[in-house]
Design a protein around this motif. Structure first.
Motif, PDB file in Angstrom:
ATOM      1  N   ASN A 432       0.825  -1.209   0.000  1.00 44.35           N
ATOM      2  CA  ASN A 432       0.000   0.000   0.000  1.00 44.35           C
ATOM      3  C   ASN A 432       0.863   1.265   0.000  1.00 44.35           C
ATOM      4  O   ASN A 432       0.500   2.273  -0.609  1.00 44.35           O
ATOM      5  N   CYS A 433       1.999   1.191   0.682  1.00 47.36           N
ATOM      6  CA  CYS A 433       2.915   2.346   0.712  1.00 47.36           C
ATOM      7  C   CYS A 433       3.421   2.667  -0.693  1.00 47.36           C
ATOM      8  O   CYS A 433       3.508   3.834  -1.086  1.00 47.36           O
ATOM      9  N   TRP A 436       0.513   4.201  -2.620  1.00 49.95           N
ATOM     10  CA  TRP A 436       0.379   5.598  -2.178  1.00 49.95           C
ATOM     11  C   TRP A 436       1.361   6.496  -2.933  1.00 49.95           C
ATOM     12  O   TRP A 436       1.016   7.580  -3.365  1.00 49.95           O
ATOM     13  N   HIS A 439       0.180   7.634  -6.148  1.00 52.26           N
ATOM     14  CA  HIS A 439      -1.077   8.403  -6.095  1.00 52.26           C
ATOM     15  C   HIS A 439      -2.220   7.670  -6.782  1.00 52.26           C
ATOM     16  O   HIS A 439      -3.064   8.273  -7.442  1.00 52.26           O
ATOM     17  N   SER A 441      -5.673   5.252  -6.993  1.00 54.00           N
ATOM     18  CA  SER A 441      -6.894   5.051  -6.188  1.00 54.00           C
ATOM     19  C   SER A 441      -6.924   3.648  -5.584  1.00 54.00           C
ATOM     20  O   SER A 441      -7.766   3.343  -4.753  1.00 54.00           O
ATOM     21  N   ALA A 443      -4.749   2.572  -3.625  1.00 49.64           N
ATOM     22  CA  ALA A 443      -4.216   2.687  -2.257  1.00 49.64           C
ATOM     23  C   ALA A 443      -5.376   2.753  -1.269  1.00 49.64           C
ATOM     24  O   ALA A 443      -6.307   3.538  -1.459  1.00 49.64           O
ATOM     25  N   PRO A 445      -7.291   3.996   1.711  1.00 48.84           N
ATOM     26  CA  PRO A 445      -7.177   5.218   2.516  1.00 48.84           C
ATOM     27  C   PRO A 445      -6.916   4.898   3.991  1.00 48.84           C
ATOM     28  O   PRO A 445      -7.287   3.826   4.479  1.00 48.84           O
TER      29      PRO A 445
END
Length: 642
Positions: A432-433, A436, A439, A441, A443, A445
């Motif tokens: 996930n990092c 992120w 940028h 979607s 990822a 939140p």
């Protein structure tokens, strides 16, 4: 669990479901009736590419925006999939045609893309991105007309119509990049039969798009936001030069057609697969092979066992028998607790948790209750079910831990609740990092991550503790023979009794039974396809359980005949041998089917593949372990031990 089912009615129901993916009406999903000229809202879902595996939200690119951007409240599954459903400026009215309409034009001026925006659009086009829109919850599809390559008269060539999900953002030709800036929407409606006095109502049953690239000079726009499309094939496509500013119009047209397709059957276009016949052949092939081999294995094992038990139970020849080799000789050690009983019971508890979750999800999906029209429902259901199945995982782990002479039940319960989920969460967080950083979607939140942690520690952990407490208090499994105080010496083993050789041998049959289905599952995950053949998947799951159980029994029988009583861990590892073949297949799929070249997409692919392989190993290892444990208890209960 599954054994308690009455086979005949379930098999008949299964045949009905798998024979036809026809009309279904999903509980909780009601049709929307439109009147003439009612607005039909077009929403954007995301941009996807099988080359990068990184979804982006629609407005990450400089598309025309409405006056107020509104994001739909999404469920857990939609967030995890990377969906960011948002409104768009397309004005579509029920059964109302639009020849050509300009989007976001102010005083008849074209849209100007800055150098940075042009570079971003060009990059997304070269990465083969698709745009996904929805109208009345139906995803947009691009029609592909393929001609069957048959010999003979060209006029008799058959046209094969297939649908591609979403539409291509653009295309490249001779090192030039072109953007699809005109969308021709074709919507199909079904007119509902009503009484004479009432006004007709309409339901949207299909949503198609023909994307076109038309350069600025060929589009004639007026001050009323209307435009005129060039006739025939005289127009040139709209080029995007990433080194300078680009001017263009974003335009669209709307065409409505009446359809005989009823609302309940409107998803059939998206779910019908051209290779259902291949599915049937593969399933029948798997069933025949598995049950043929099962019959042979069962016959050999039963005949051999009967002979063994008869020999061992002859009271006259006890002395001779004790001089022979065989599985009876290790009766005093076969139930000796293995090393690390807490970790073993914890992994098996997580395996039971996975087994219950997968069984229920596939069964419910097979009945049509997790339709793709309920976007994200499958993943949401899987997440919540895994949490709630913690009580069964905890119970089985607690009882096994007590059987293996464990005493620290609180530590064991914590290990069960955190070992496998902790590994999954850790890998997902690291991946996930990276997402992120791009940028994307895709990822998850931060609030969703906190919510998942709350579910883990607020639902799953207490339920695992509850199940573990009752499992640990329950009477341990009744082993039919006593364990000697002094361990028996294990003779030197043959080469084919090596653990890795065992994994290779044990994994072939279960993997062979399911690898065709694996191709369709991989296509659904990595190539943005719909997967809805859960009837087939349920059959494959049953075949997988049967084949894993039988291979596990054969492997443990050979091991005990070789006088090696350390079967607990070895059987768990060997029974999950098909996971090794899944890993090999995943590498083959990556090299031959996907066009991924960048580092982060490759990392995502292998990261998620590692999680799939780990989960599959836990699942098949648990099935095999419990089958072998029941078998070992059964055979030692059948012989007379002095």
């Amino acid at each position: 669990m599954a054994a308690a089912m009455d086979w005949l009615p379930w098999s008949l129901l299964l045949l009905c479901l798998t024979c036809d993916t026809g009309a279904f009406y999903v509980p909780g999903v009601a049709p929307i009736n439109f009147h003439q000229n009612d607005p039909v809202e077009i929403k954007a879902v995301k941009l996807t590419s099988s080359r990068t595996q990184l979804p982006y939200e629609y407005y990450s690119l400089p598309f025309c925006q409405p006056s107020k951007i509104t994001y739909k409240a999404e469920n857990l599954g939609e967030v995890l999939r990377g969906d960011r459903i948002v409104n768009t400026p397309f004005q579509v009215l029920m059964n109302s045609e639009k020849k050509c309409e300009v989007l976001c034009s102010q005083s008849n001026k074209p849209v100007t893309l800055t150098v940075e925006q042009s570079r971003l659009v060009a990059e997304r086009i070269t990465e083969d991105y698709y745009v996904h829109l929805i109208a009345d919850n139906l995803p947009v599809a691009t029609r592909l007309e393929l001609y069957s390559n048959r010999e003979g008269d060209d006029k008799k060539k058959e046209k094969d119509v297939q649908f591609e999900h979403g539409y291509r953002l653009g295309f490249t030709d001779v090192n030039k990049i072109y953007l699809h800036n005109h969308l021709s929407f074709i919507l199909y409606y079904h007119r509902e039969d009503l009484e004479e006095d009432r006004e007709h109502t309409y339901r949207v049953v299909r949503f198609e798009v023909i994307p076109q690239s038309i350069r600025l000079e060929d589009l004639k726009a007026d001050e009323k936001s209307s435009c005129t499309l060039p006739e025939g094939t005289n127009s040139s496509p709209q080029e995007i030069d990433p080194t300078k500013e680009n001017q263009l119009y974003f335009t669209y047209s709307v065409h409505w057609e009446e359809s005989d397709i009823k609302w309940a059957s409107r998803w059939d276009t998206y779910l019908t697969m051209s290779d259902v016949q291949i599915h049937w052949f593969s399933i029948i092939n798997s069933v025949v092979v598995v049950f043929f081999l099962s019959g042979i294995l069962s016959m050999i094992i039963i005949r051999t066992l009967r002979k063994d038990i008869a020999n061992y139970n002859k009271e006259d020849d006890i002395e001779d028998t004790m001089e022979e080799s065989g599985w009876k000789l290790v009766h005093g050690d076969v139930f000796r607790p293995p090393q690390y009983p807490m970790i073993l019971s914890s992994l098996l508890g997580s395996g039971i948790q996975l087994f219950c979750m997968i069984l229920i999800v596939i069964f419910v999906a097979m009945l049509g209750m997790l339709s793709p029209s309920s976007r994200g429902a499958l993943m949401t259901t899987a997440c919540f079910l895994f949490m709630f199945m913690g009580v069964f995982g905890g119970f089985s782990a607690g009882r096994l831990y007590r059987t293996l002479k464990g005493h620290r039940w609180k530590k064991g319960a914590f290990c069960t609740a955190t070992l496998y989920p902790g590994v999954v969460f850790g890998i997902c967080f690291i991946l996930n990092c990276f997402i992120w950083g791009k940028h994307s979607s895709g990822a998850v939140p931060f609030p969703t991550m906190v919510a998942l942690l709350c579910m883990w520690f607020g639902i799953s952990l207490p339920l695992v503790y509850l199940g573990y407490y009752f499992g640990f208090r329950k009477q341990p499994y009744d082993n039919p023979v006593r364990t000697n105080q002094i361990p028996r010496q294990i003779p030197e083993q043959r080469w084919y009794m090596n653990r890795f050789v065992g994994i290779l041998m044990a994994g072939i049959l279960p993997f062979g039974a399911m690898f065709i289905e694996l191709f369709f599952i991989f296509s659904a995950i990595w190539e943005n396809q719909f997967y809805y053949l859960f009837g087939f998947l349920f059959l494959v799951f049953i075949i997988l359980v049967v084949s894993c159980s039988q291979i596990s029994i054969v492997m443990v029988y050979f091991q005990l005949c070789a006088e090696d009583y350390r079967w607990w861990w070895r059987n768990f590892l060997v029974s999950g041998g098909s996971a090794f073949y899944v890993l090999v297949y995943a590498i083959f799929y990556f090299v031959n089917k996907l066009d991924i070249v960048e580092f982060i997409p490759s990392l995502l692919y292998f990261g998620y593949t590692a999680l799939m392989v780990l989960s599959f190993w836990l699942l098949t290892g648990t099935i095999g372990f419990y089958a072998a444990y029941m078998f070992v208890r059964k055979i030692y209960a059948a012989v007379k031990i002095d």
